[in-house]
Design an enzyme around this catalytic site. Structure first.
Site, short mmCIF file in Angstrom:
data_model
loop_
_atom_site.label_atom_id
_atom_site.label_comp_id
_atom_site.label_asym_id
_atom_site.label_seq_id
_atom_site.Cartn_x
_atom_site.Cartn_y
_atom_site.Cartn_z
N ALA A 10 -13.48 -9.86 45.91
CA ALA A 10 -13.08 -9.33 44.57
C ALA A 10 -12.84 -10.92 44.67
CB ALA A 10 -12.39 -8.82 43.86
N MET A 11 -12.51 -11.44 42.65
CA MET A 11 -11.66 -12.54 42.92
C MET A 11 -10.93 -12.57 41.57
SD MET A 11 -11.26 -15.65 43.75
CE MET A 11 -10.10 -17.18 42.98
N GLU A 12 -10.08 -13.36 42.05
CA GLU A 12 -8.82 -13.15 41.24
C GLU A 12 -8.99 -14.09 39.82
OE1 GLU A 12 -6.19 -16.28 44.16
OE2 GLU A 12 -7.93 -14.02 44.16
N ASN A 13 -10.01 -15.20 39.56
CA ASN A 13 -10.06 -15.61 37.82
C ASN A 13 -8.87 -15.15 37.22
OD1 ASN A 13 -12.80 -17.11 39.66
ND2 ASN A 13 -14.12 -15.16 38.82
N GLU A 19 -13.06 -20.40 44.61
CA GLU A 19 -11.52 -20.30 45.54
C GLU A 19 -12.91 -20.04 47.56
OE1 GLU A 19 -7.82 -18.71 47.08
OE2 GLU A 19 -9.22 -17.48 45.84
N GLU A 50 -1.81 -14.60 48.89
CA GLU A 50 -2.72 -13.24 49.58
C GLU A 50 -1.59 -11.66 50.22
OE1 GLU A 50 -5.14 -13.29 48.45
OE2 GLU A 50 -6.27 -14.53 47.89
N HIS A 94 -4.50 -5.22 43.23
CA HIS A 94 -4.72 -7.08 44.11
C HIS A 94 -4.44 -8.36 43.46
CE1 HIS A 94 -5.07 -9.57 48.21
NE2 HIS A 94 -5.78 -10.22 47.61
N GLU A 95 -6.05 -7.81 42.72
CA GLU A 95 -6.41 -8.66 42.20
C GLU A 95 -5.31 -8.95 40.53
OE1 GLU A 95 -7.96 -10.75 43.48
OE2 GLU A 95 -9.14 -9.24 44.57
N HIS A 103 -2.38 -10.98 41.50
CA HIS A 103 -2.88 -12.60 41.54
C HIS A 103 -2.34 -13.35 39.97
CE1 HIS A 103 -3.76 -13.01 45.05
NE2 HIS A 103 -4.78 -12.54 45.42
#
Length: 880
Positions: free
Chosen positions: A276-279, A142, A334, A311-312, A315
């Site tokens: 962080a990243m919500e993959n 992303e 977001e 938060h993640e 998503h």
């Protein structure tokens, strides 16, 4: 050649000839050579007459001979006549000799790429295994970097299913979005095939290859949840694991929809640009946002882990299951995940009073949105390079704040019902902002679209002025700008107010520039400017609305009384303070009035309010020092006295069974007292640090006060007495806890000696500091600002090459430029960047320059304030 594919160049979106349905992707990373090989078969639906297939690719070498299209309804295969990678546009143009048959077919090709060190695409991160430095391979796609790993339709609306296969060394762990379907070991290599994913966007595809430990648990309905981290750190994953399992249950109920994959992995990555990243099914984190060490993490770290995990995981529904149609609607992802993460944290940790803390999010949003160089929540995106810059306080914090405002206006039950309906309706698909408004409108029968368009389509927000004239309460809205200028925006403002108590609460929509209301009709009793103090009026109850309020003098005086006599909620005390600070910065309220108001908060009990008081005092002290150095001693005495009551109540040492909020407060409070040069704090800190150097497990330096003590240590450091600095660097080098490293980096800049500051800044550029962490060391003392600016100029080329492709680059500019406060500095900055600006920092640069101009104006108005010196002296020596 240059003009050959002109029709495909400089387009914001890919042409719609072909629609991807399924990717069969094989990747083989080589961790020692830092390269990877790949092969992809993409099932396509050709929907228009075309000889071309155009998709995204960047930084890849595509084997031209391997490119072919096989039609499903005929045995005929098509070789590509021409294969052209247009690097500037990040597209791959495939030209065939004849038109491709309509309907389904398979496009296949082989390619190779580099495991880069830019923390985007398919990249390498380093870790230590038994003292040996090793590489791991990680993806971060992303917003638009899946194209750096494999050729694809790299747009959120081009959803497809993914069948992923990884070929990796057999001693390593390899993870992807889905569980393993089959694993074959062949000597030193193993091939892992993962189950096919549900339909999803390319930016959510993920793979991680390295050496990891994990802890595991299951949700009541059988979803396997794991937290992976570096070998030896597994216990630090337990807190996040517990939060994740409970949060999945909470969201399942709130969204009336279960988590949609069979497993959820969360993994800590040593080098990671974002938080962080919500993959989908494989969420990646910075170590500081996922790991919690009972012995060495502070309360602030615990809260950070809980809110980032919440938060993640939000998503997984809002973003992954229902995805924004295009980056214009990023805020939906977001802003919503930010808002709902507070809902989850409040459910899990009610004693954290997290909704009061949410006001910090709103304040950050209001601060950025008070700039004329802000942007609307919804932004037109015309090039992939523009997306990074909108991952900012507008999309996240203003986004979350307007959602809170809307929920508070419609009521929580209606809001929840509508969300569940929205998710059900758009699951496995894409949605725009309007789609959410439509469902909310249908469920609530309120004009949601009309109300919300004024908040998402235009930038900024109003300041609502209130005054009492002849028993009438007059309201007027104007766009608020921190520069003191007037903007011309107008909003549909949900006004809430109460009079004398929270029992008497009213609300209405202010849809015009101004409106007067008879207080007798409103409250059943008339409110006059000379009425008793107990008839106070508070507007924007609990700060639910994204706007500021300016009261006339009579209303202000009554509110000061209401604060001192403890009639107001913590959220309202916070709001009055924050609005007054903003109005003072904008030249609409004398600094002496702000300082007098701050004096009313001496016995403030609530963490969030005190935390804002602390940050306001630091900013005020800085601007006063720039305006008139003769005032600074008295200002510091006033602020030290202001915080004395809380410091004595809370003490330097943690108390048995104290609240999470007291633990948070202690660190912030003593760090600020150290910065203001409070003797007792500096002496105590020195003693504790000495004990810590002799014994790292001493009870004299618990995690919550470490940052404060490190700040105090650096306050004492000079070029002739640098022992504290050297000792801190020793602690930095010895710890393997990321949170401890970032705590130290964040304290080093507190030194007042410019020569030491330069050393600190140069240290940031050494291999000892991971490139993701440099930004923590950029906030320097007032005395270090000039040195930092020179350092930025001298190292600009290196900084630009190292961080220039990601959003961390913007932090260098904002941290170092924004604190200045003179028009001369504006000219200097503009001249330096005239030939060096790149599109990815353009917005940040303008915003930083505007902040300097605002500071310069503020300095000017302070210099012109007649009785300020007298007021400051009186406050400094007031006896309590």
């Amino acid at each position: 050649m240059a003009n050959k594919y002109e029709q495909f160049r400089c387009q914001p979106r890919l042409p719609k000839f072909a629609i991807p349905k399924r990717y069969d992707l094989k990747l083989k990373p080589d961790l020692s050579a830092c390269k990877f090989l790949g092969a992809v078969e993409i099932s396509l639906d050709i929907v228009a007459d075309t000889k071309f297939i155009v998709l995204n690719a960047a930084d890849l070498y595509v084997d031209c001979k391997s490119v072919r299209f096989q039609s499903a309804n005929g045995s005929k295969g098509f070789e590509a006549l021409q294969v052209e990678l247009l690097e500037d546009d990040e597209i791959l143009v495939l030209e065939f000799a004849e038109s491709l048959p309509l309907g389904v077919g398979v496009l296949s090709m082989r390619f190779e790429g580099t495991l880069n060190d830019q923390m985007k695409g398919f990249y390498r991160s380093t870790y230590e295994d038994n003292g040996e430095k090793k590489n791991m391979a990680v993806t971060q796609f992303e917003p638009a970097d899946a194209r750096r790993c494999f050729p694809c339709w790299d747009e959120p609306a081009c959803k497809a299913t993914f069948k992923i296969t990884l070929e990796v060394p057999s001693d390593l762990v390899a993870l992807s979005n889905m569980p393993v379907a089959e694993e074959r070991v062949d000597g030193n290599l193993k091939t892992i095939c993962y189950q096919e994913s549900p339909i999803m966007s390319t930016y959510l595809v993920a793979a991680v290859v390295g050496l990891f430990d994990y802890v595991e648990d299951h949700t009541p309905d059988g979803i396997k949840v794991r937290v992976y981290c570096q070998v030896g750190k597994a216990n630090q994953g337990k807190f996040a694991l517990d939060v994740a399992v409970k949060t999945l249950g909470l969201y399942k109920e709130y969204f009336a929809m279960p988590y949609s994959l069979p497993k959820l992995d969360m993994i800590a990555i040593p080098d990671f640009a974002a938080g962080a990243m919500e993959n989908y099914g494989l969420v990646t984190y910075r170590e500081t946002a996922l790991l919690y060490d009972e012995k060495h993490s502070a309360a602030a770290n615990k809260q950070r882990v809980a809110t980032v995990v919440a938060h993640e995981l939000a998503h997984q529904w809002f973003g992954n299951l229902v995805t924004m149609e295009w980056w214009t609607h990023l805020w939906l992802n977001e802003g919503f995940a930010t808002w709902v993460s507070y809902l989850a944290a409040d459910g899990l940790f009610p004693d954290w009073k997290i909704w009061t803390q949410f006001l910090d999010e709103s304040t950050e949003g209001l601060r950025l949105d008070g700039l004329s160089e802000s942007h609307p929540i919804e932004v037109d995106i015309n090039h992939a390079g523009e997306i990074d810059e909108i991952f900012d306080a507008i999309s996240y914090r203003k986004g979350a704040s307007v959602i809170r405002m809307l929920q508070s206006y419609l009521g929580p039950e209606v809001f929840q019902r509508a969300l569940a309906k929205y998710i059900k309706k758009h699951a496995c698909s894409n949605a725009k902002t309007e789609d959410l408004w439509a469902v909310l409108e249908e469920e609530s029968h309120e004009p949601v679209n009309k109300l919300m368009n004024s908040w998402t389509k235009q930038k900024g927000y109003p300041v609502v002025s209130a005054r009492v004239i002849d028993n009438k309460l007059e309201f007027e809205q104007r766009q608020f700008l921190s520069s003191g200028c007037h903007g011309d925006g107008q909003w549909v403002v949900p006004i809430t107010l109460c009079c004398g108590s929270y029992e008497k609460q009213k609300n209405f929509l202010l849809e015009t520039r101004s409106q007067a209301i008879d207080t007798a009709t409103l409250f059943g009793c008339s409110v006059s400017s000379d009425g008793p103090s107990s008839c106070w009026i508070k507007i924007n109850v609990d700060q639910a609305g994204f706007y500021r309020v300016k009261y006339d003098e009579h209303l202000s005086a009554k509110l000061r009384y209401a604060i001192e006599s403890k009639c107001l909620s913590a959220m309202d005390r916070y709001g009055i303070l924050d609005d007054s600070f903003a109005l003072s910065m904008a030249g609409q309220l004398p600094l002496s009035s702000l300082l007098t108001l701050m004096g009313a908060y001496r016995e403030e009990p609530e963490y969030t309010v005190l935390s804002n008081l602390i940050s306001i005092s630091s900013k005020v002290a800085r601007v006063v020092a720039d305006a008139d150095a003769t005032l600074i001693d008295n200002i510091k005495i006033f602020f030290i006295n202001l915080f004395q009551y809380s410091a004595e109540r809370i003490g330097f040492d943690p108390k048995q069974g104290e609240s999470h909020l007291d633990a948070l407060l202690r660190g912030e409070l003593f760090a600020t007292l150290a910065v203001f040069g409070h003797d007792a704090t500096l002496k105590d800190a020195r003693k504790r640090f000495q004990a810590f150097l002799e014994d790292r497990n001493t009870h004299l330096l618990p995690p919550d006060i470490r940052r404060a003590v490190y700040v105090a240590v650096m306050k004492n450091v000079t070029s002739s007495d640098r022992s504290g600095f050297d000792s801190l660097l020793k602690v930095y080098r010895e710890t393997d806890l990321s949170q401890e490293k970032t705590r130290i980096l964040g304290a080093l800049g507190s030194c007042s000696d410019p020569d030491i500051i330069l050393e600190v800044l140069n240290f940031l550029l050494t291999p000892e500091v991971r490139s993701q962490d440099v930004v923590f060391g950029l906030a320097v003392s007032r005395e270090g600002c000039e040195v930092a600016w020179k350092w930025l100029q001298n190292n600009w080329e290196y900084i630009s090459n190292t961080w220039g492709r990601g959003f961390l680059m913007t932090r260098f500019v904002s941290a170092i430029v924004s604190p200045f406060s003179s028009d001369e500095k504006v000219k200097e900055v503009e001249e330096f960047f005239a030939s060096r600006a790149k599109p990815s920092i353009a917005r940040t640069l303008k915003q930083s320059i505007e902040r300097v101009q605002i500071n310069a104006k503020w300095v000017e108005s302070i210099r012109n304030e007649k009785s300020l010196a007298h007021c400051v002296e009186e406050l400094a020596y007031r006896k309590y």
